[in-house]
Design a protein around this motif. Structure first.
Motif, mmCIF file in Angstrom:
data_model
loop_
_atom_site.group_PDB
_atom_site.id
_atom_site.type_symbol
_atom_site.label_atom_id
_atom_site.label_comp_id
_atom_site.label_asym_id
_atom_site.label_seq_id
_atom_site.Cartn_x
_atom_site.Cartn_y
_atom_site.Cartn_z
ATOM 1 N N ARG A 1 13.706 77.963 -57.472
ATOM 2 C CA ARG A 1 14.489 78.673 -57.860
ATOM 3 C C ARG A 1 15.101 78.460 -59.257
ATOM 4 O O ARG A 1 15.448 77.145 -59.412
ATOM 5 C CB ARG A 1 15.963 78.993 -56.954
ATOM 6 N N PRO A 2 15.014 79.008 -60.375
ATOM 7 C CA PRO A 2 15.541 78.412 -61.495
ATOM 8 C C PRO A 2 17.069 78.131 -61.462
ATOM 9 O O PRO A 2 17.797 79.158 -60.722
ATOM 10 C CB PRO A 2 15.200 79.725 -62.613
ATOM 11 N N SER A 3 17.460 77.272 -62.581
ATOM 12 C CA SER A 3 18.810 76.947 -62.290
ATOM 13 C C SER A 3 19.784 78.073 -63.117
ATOM 14 O O SER A 3 20.794 78.492 -62.973
ATOM 15 C CB SER A 3 19.266 75.525 -63.263
ATOM 16 N N GLN A 4 19.080 78.846 -63.913
ATOM 17 C CA GLN A 4 19.570 79.823 -64.707
ATOM 18 C C GLN A 4 18.634 80.758 -65.190
ATOM 19 O O GLN A 4 17.435 80.547 -65.234
ATOM 20 C CB GLN A 4 20.283 79.278 -65.930
ATOM 21 N N GLY A 5 18.806 82.165 -65.088
ATOM 22 C CA GLY A 5 17.981 83.119 -65.561
ATOM 23 C C GLY A 5 17.217 83.950 -64.268
ATOM 24 O O GLY A 5 17.556 83.261 -63.211
ATOM 25 N N GLN A 6 16.514 84.490 -64.456
ATOM 26 C CA GLN A 6 15.824 85.239 -63.227
ATOM 27 C C GLN A 6 14.305 85.650 -63.468
ATOM 28 O O GLN A 6 14.109 85.866 -64.685
ATOM 29 C CB GLN A 6 16.632 86.400 -62.732
ATOM 30 N N ARG B 1 16.345 85.460 -57.042
ATOM 31 C CA ARG B 1 17.551 85.524 -56.721
ATOM 32 C C ARG B 1 17.700 85.954 -55.425
ATOM 33 O O ARG B 1 18.649 86.077 -54.913
ATOM 34 C CB ARG B 1 18.607 86.209 -57.721
ATOM 35 N N TRP B 2 16.645 86.461 -54.930
ATOM 36 C CA TRP B 2 16.650 86.910 -53.366
ATOM 37 C C TRP B 2 16.877 85.825 -52.573
ATOM 38 O O TRP B 2 16.238 84.624 -52.627
ATOM 39 C CB TRP B 2 15.456 87.725 -53.050
ATOM 40 N N ASN B 3 17.099 86.136 -51.199
ATOM 41 C CA ASN B 3 17.525 84.965 -50.230
ATOM 42 C C ASN B 3 16.090 84.711 -49.459
ATOM 43 O O ASN B 3 15.220 85.478 -49.842
ATOM 44 C CB ASN B 3 18.419 85.475 -49.207
ATOM 45 N N THR B 4 16.120 83.651 -48.681
ATOM 46 C CA THR B 4 14.706 83.281 -48.146
ATOM 47 C C THR B 4 13.865 84.490 -47.559
ATOM 48 O O THR B 4 12.666 84.459 -48.097
ATOM 49 C CB THR B 4 14.993 82.294 -47.301
ATOM 50 N N HIS C 1 13.638 87.625 -47.958
ATOM 51 C CA HIS C 1 13.147 88.691 -48.718
ATOM 52 C C HIS C 1 12.146 88.210 -49.681
ATOM 53 O O HIS C 1 11.228 88.505 -49.928
ATOM 54 C CB HIS C 1 14.558 89.154 -49.477
#
Lengths: 228, 344
Positions: free
Chosen positions: A60-65, A75-78, A80
Motif C-alpha cells: 500500500r503506498p504511503s501517499q497517493g492511490q 486504498r481498499w481493505n484487505t 476487497h
C-alpha cells in the motif's frame, strides 16, 4: 471506455535503520491503458519492483492511490483488494515456486479456487506450460529446475488465470537467447485489447523489440518519466 | 475474594478485552476527528490501514468479553452456589457481592448490546470497498469504552466482595419481598394479571409490527422498523416480569417462588438459558432492525444489504417471540390440562 490502471501521485516511504524516513517512490503518476505493453526501466534500486508491487496491490503506498477503472483499489481493505487481485497476474523477480509441488501443481495454484473440475485445471495448466515450451517439465518438482526454467514456470503461473493485468518483474533475467525469445514471443501474443501489461526490465533484449512495447518509462531516483 | 478458576478466567478475559478495546479506541478517536475519505494524503492512508486493524482488534475484544460474560453467568448460576454458604442459585451469589454483581451484569449486557450494534454496522461496512460507515462506527466504539470500563471495574469489585465465610440467605431474599399475598401478586404496583394482559397485548402488537416491517419497502420501512424496535424494547421487560412472576411457577411447581436464577439450575433442566436467550435476541435485534433500516435510507449503496439485514432482524424477533411463548405457555397449558387449575 477502455480500462486503465492509474498511478496517482504515489509516494512510498521506508523507515531506515536510524529511524529516518527515505522516499523509495516520490509522487509517481502514470496511466497504463488496456491493450498496451509498458516497459519500466531504470538502475538497480530505483524502485521498479516496489512500484510493480504497489500496482499489483501487494504494497500500500504511503501517499497517493492506484485507480483501476476509476476505483481506488490501493486504498481498499484487505477483503476487497484480495478479490480485485484475482484479476492480476504477477511474475516476481525471483520465481518463488513451492518446492514440494510439481511444476504443473505450481502453475494451477492461482486457479484452484476458481475452476471446479480437476481435469479442466490440469488442461489449463498444460496449456500455459505449452505456450512457453516447457510442458515436458510438468511432472518435475520445482527444486529440480534451473533458474531460467523456474522463471518460465512462474510466467506460466501468472498467465494461467488469463489476468486482465499482467505485471512482470524482469521476466527474461535468467534466460538464454532461446528462452528470452520464447518469453518475448509469449508476451507479444498476450497483448490483447483488454489486457494491461506492465514489465520492469533491465534486459536490453526486451527493450530492443521496438514492436513489443507501446510505451517506455524510466524510473530514476524514485521519479517516473515517460520516454518518447 | 475467592481465587476460583472461573472468576480468574473472567478477570483475565475482561482485562484482555479492555486492553484490546483501548487500543482500538485510540484509532477510533483519530478516525472520529481526522477521517477524510476523499483525501489520498499519507495521514488518511495510514488511518485507513489503522481502521482495518482497529476493526479486527475490536472483534477480538468483543470475543474475549463475550466469553468472559458467558463464564461469569455459568459461575453465578451453577458453580459458585456450591462454594458460597447458604447460596442455592444465582440470587445467593449476587447477594454475596452486596448488589455489585447485579450492577456488573447490567453494564456487561449494555456493553455487549452496543458492541453488537457496532458489529452489525461493521459487517455492512466491509461489504463496500470505500467503507462509508467507518467514522460512524468509530463513534459507536468510543461510546462503548466508558461502559466497558464500568463493567470491568464493577465486576472486579463484585468478585473481590465475595466472602466464602459469610453465609447468605438465598431464598429469604425472594420471599422477604412479600409482606402479604396482595404484594406477592403484583410487580411495581401493577397486579400480575394486568402484567399478563400487557404482555399478551405487546406480543400481538410486536408480531403485527414485525409483519408490517417485513412487507414495508424503504423509506417507509424505517417507521415500521422503528415501531417494532420500540415494541421489542417494551416487550422484553414485560416478558421478563411475567416469566418470573407468573410462568416460572409452572417450572418450579411451587407458588410465589419469584426467582429468575433458579431457572438456570439443572433441577429445572437449565431452561433459563433458552428463555433468557430469546429475550436477548429480541432486545438486540429490535434496535438492529431499526438501525439497519435507517442505514438503508441514509446510504443508498447499502439499500439491498441493510434492508435484508433489517428483515432478518425482524424474522429473528418473530421466531424468538414464538419460541419464548412456546416455552412459557406449554408448561402452563399442560399443568392446566393435568390438574384443571392455573397456579396463582
Amino acid at each position: 471506455m477502455d480500462s486503465a490502471l492509474v498511478c496517482q501521485d504515489i509516494s512510498l516511504l521506508r523507515r531506515g535503520w536510524e529511524g529516518s524516513q527515505r522516499a523509495v517512490l516520490k509522487n509517481v503518476s502514470a496511466v497504463f491503458k488496456a491493450g498496451q505493453v509498458a516497459i519500466i526501466s531504470g538502475p538497480t534500486g530505483a524502485g521498479k519492483s516496489t512500484l510493480l508491487h504497489i500496482l499489483a496491490g501487494l504494497l500500500r503506498p504511503s501517499q497517493g492511490q492506484v485507480l483501476a477503472d476509476n476505483r481506488p483499489v490501493s486504498r481498499w481493505n484487505t477483503a476487497h483488494r484480495d478479490r480485485w487481485r484475482r484479476k492480476v497476474g504477477i511474475v516476481f523477480q525471483h520465481p518463488r515456486l513451492l518446492n514440494e509441488l510439481t511444476v504443473l501443481e505450481n502453475v494451477i495454484l492461482p486457479i484452484i479456487p476458481r475452476v471446479s473440475s480437476i481435469a479442466r485445471l490440469r488442461q489449463r495448466g498444460y496449456e500455459a506450460l505449452e505456450s512457453l515450451g516447457i510442458s515436458h517439465l510438468a511432472g518435475q518438482p520445482g527444486f529440480a529446475l534451473s533458474g531460467g526454467e523456474q522463471q518460465r514456470v512462474s510466467i506460466a503461473r501468472a498467465i494461467v488465470s488469463q489476468p486482465e493485468i499482467l505485471i512482470a518483474d524482469e521476466p527474461t533475467a535468467h534466460q538464454d537467447e532461446t528462452g528470452a525469445a520464447a518469453i518475448i514471443h509469449r508476451l507479444t501474443e498476450w497483448k490483447r485489447p483488454n489486457t494491461i501489461t506492465i514489465i520492469a526490465a533491465h534486459d536490453a533484449r526486451l527493450r530492443r523489440h521496438s514492436d513489443f512495447a507501446d510505451r517506455q518509462f524510466e524510473l530514476r531516483c524514485g521519479g517516473l518519466k515517460e520516454l518518447q | 475474594m475467592i481465587w476460583h478458576p472461573l472468576l480468574i478466567a473472567v478477570l483475565v478475559g475482561d482485562l484482555l478485552s479492555l486492553l484490546l478495546l483501548l487500543a482500538a479506541a485510540k484509532t477510533a478517536f483519530k478516525i472520529a476527528i481526522e477521517w477524510a475519505p476523499h483525501s489520498a494524503a499519507s495521514r488518511q492512508i495510514r488511518l485507513e490501514r489503522a481502521a482495518e486493524t482497529g476493526a479486527l482488534t475490536t472483534r477480538f475484544a468483543l470475543a474475549a468479553f463475550f466469553v468472559a460474560s458467558l463464564v461469569l453467568i455459568v459461575a453465578i448460576t451453577n458453580v459458585l452456589p456450591a462454594v458460597i454458604p447458604g447460596a442455592m442459585c444465582g440470587t445467593g451469589v449476587l447477594q454475596a457481592t452486596d448488589g455489585l454483581g447485579g450492577r456488573a451484569l447490567f453494564y456487561r449486557f449494555l456493553v455487549l448490546g452496543i458492541i453488537y450494534i457496532w458489529l452489525i454496522l461493521e459487517k455492512l461496512n466491509i461489504l463496500r470497498p470505500d467503507r462509508p460507515l467507518t467514522q460512524r462506527n468509530a463513534r459507536v466504539l468510543l461510546l462503548v469504552l466508558p461502559f466497558h470500563l464500568l463493567a470491568v471495574s464493577t465486576t472486579m469489585q463484585a468478585v473481590f466482595r465475595i466472602d466464602t465465610h459469610q453465609p447468605v440467605d438465598c431464598c429469604a431474599v425472594v420471599y422477604d419481598q412479600f409482606r402479604n399475598l396482595a404484594v406477592a401478586q403484583q410487580t411495581a404496583g401493577i397486579p400480575n394479571t394486568l402484567w399478563l394482559w400487557i404482555f399478551w397485548t405487546l406480543t400481538i402488537l410486536l408480531v403485527f409490527s414485525g409483519l408490517q416491517a417485513w412487507r414495508a419497502k424503504p423509506p417507509g420501512r424505517v417507521k415500521a422498523a422503528g415501531w417494532m424496535a420500540l415494541l421489542a424494547l417494551l416487550w422484553v421487560p414485560a416478558a421478563a416480569v411475567v416469566l418470573i412472576k407468573v410462568f416460572s411457577a409452572y417450572y418450579y411447581q411451587v407458588l410465589h417462588h419469584h426467582c429468575p436464577w433458579c431457572l438456570f439450575l439443572s433441577d429445572h433442566k437449565f431452561v433459563g438459558i433458552p428463555l433468557f436467550f430469546t429475550l436477548a435476541v429480541v432486545v438486540l435485534e429490535g434496535p438492529t432492525s431499526f438501525i439497519t433500516a435507517k442505514i438503508a435510507v441514509t446510504y443508498p449503496q447499502f439499500v439491498q444489504t441493510a434492508t435484508r439485514r433489517s428483515q432478518i432482524a425482524g424474522l429473528r424477533i418473530l421466531l424468538a417471540t414464538i419460541a419464548f411463548i412456546g416455552m412459557v405457555a406449554l408448561p402452563a397449558i399442560f399443568w392446566r390440562l393435568q390438574f384443571g387449575v392455573w397456579i396463582r
